[in-house]
Enzyme design. Structure first.
Site: not given
Length: 309
Positions: A120, A116-118, A287
């Site tokens: 990461t 997942g984005c968060y 990011f």
């Protein structure tokens, strides 16, 4: 060797569109997607996924589980960009920088769960320090993050870019029920024994993330300070081509973090900020939620898998 067939299931969503764009000019593979009239046909989707060498699932969780359940061809390899399989046994977590050997495990895996984005950013900061014993596994972790509105998918993009978007909020904190679906993923892959707090937010910008984790030095093992935390991160990522660990000098000279600083890249920037007089440290990650936080990570995983074929 014949060109491998890569099938994107869900190429009309935010992540799927980005992956399609990144792959469309490649000559080392054959990219396949279904036409509009067939995208919701279970039979055609099952045929397509079973004809692929690698299937990339850009779907909500339940359709992703259904897609995996429809696989009958044992040769099909899967990258799942949903959160359906990120803590499930039998799936390799698709963060190549997680540990020594993780990239090799991804390269030979049949089933890869894209992070997942968060998570990461949170896992990139926490896991090396927990593994090294610098942060106790039961530390009361709080993760604060602000993402671009594309993190909400099509609904977020419509809210901020469709007619009438001038009324969209400049900033909104959400997940106030403290049950965000990324929390189990963060806890599991960061090696935490206790559930962390996770406080996400969206800002009025399209993409990019700033994620921070505050630490009290008095709650860490004796002798742990910002220097040791930074050195541990630096050692962990010293051979990583997509993770930058910023120097203490850079951190000391930095007065703000721009969530859009690494947009349209697969880079992940980590930093350790500190005020030793107050005994406080702030871990930070910057990011692109659509890059290293989604489609960029999927491309990184795909390339590892293709090289092993």
């Amino acid at each position: 060797m014949n060109q491998p067939i890569v099938f994107i299931d869900g190429d009309q969503g935010t992540t799927g569109l980005q992956i399609h764009t990144r792959l469309s000019g490649r000559t080392d593979l054959r990219l396949f997607t279904l036409p509009d009239v067939e995208r919701k046909d279970p039979r055609r989707r099952a045929e397509a996924i079973n004809a692929a060498d690698v299937a990339i699932l850009c779907l909500p969780d339940e359709p992703a589980r259904e897609a995996v359940g429809a696989i009958t061809n044992p040769s099909v390899r899967v990258i799942d960009a949903s959160s359906a399989h990120r803590t499930q046994e039998g799936w390799v977590y698709g963060f190549p920088e997680l540990d020594l050997g993780q990239a090799e495990r991804i390269a030979h895996a049949k089933r890869v769960s894209n992070p997942g984005c968060y998570p990461t950013g949170a896992i990139a900061l926490l896991w090396p320090l927990v593994k090294a014993g610098l942060i106790p596994a039961d530390y009361p972790i709080s993760v604060h993050a602000v993402s671009g509105y594309s993190g909400a998918g099509r609904a977020g993009i419509d809210l901020y870019e469709a007619p009438g978007s001038a009324a969209a909020p400049a900033f909104q904190v959400y997940g106030l029920g403290l049950s965000h679906k990324h929390v189990p993923e963060i806890q599991h892959h960061a090696g935490l024994s206790q559930r962390p707090f996770f406080v996400p937010a969206y800002g009025a910008f399209r993409q990019g993330i700033v994620l921070t984790i505050p630490l009290q030095l008095r709650l860490l093992p004796s002798g742990v300070n910002a220097k040791r935390l930074h050195e541990s991160l630096l050692r962990h990522y010293e051979e990583s081509s997509h993770v930058q660990v910023m120097s203490p000098e850079w951190a000391a000279a930095t007065t703000h973090l721009d969530p859009e600083a690494l947009n349209d890249s697969n880079e992940l920037r980590l930093a350790v900020f500190s005020n030793e007089a107050h005994g406080q440290v702030l871990l930070a990650a910057v990011f692109d939620n659509l890059g290293k936080g989604a489609s960029g990570a999927a491309m990184q995983n795909l390339d590892l898998m293709l090289r092993a074929m």
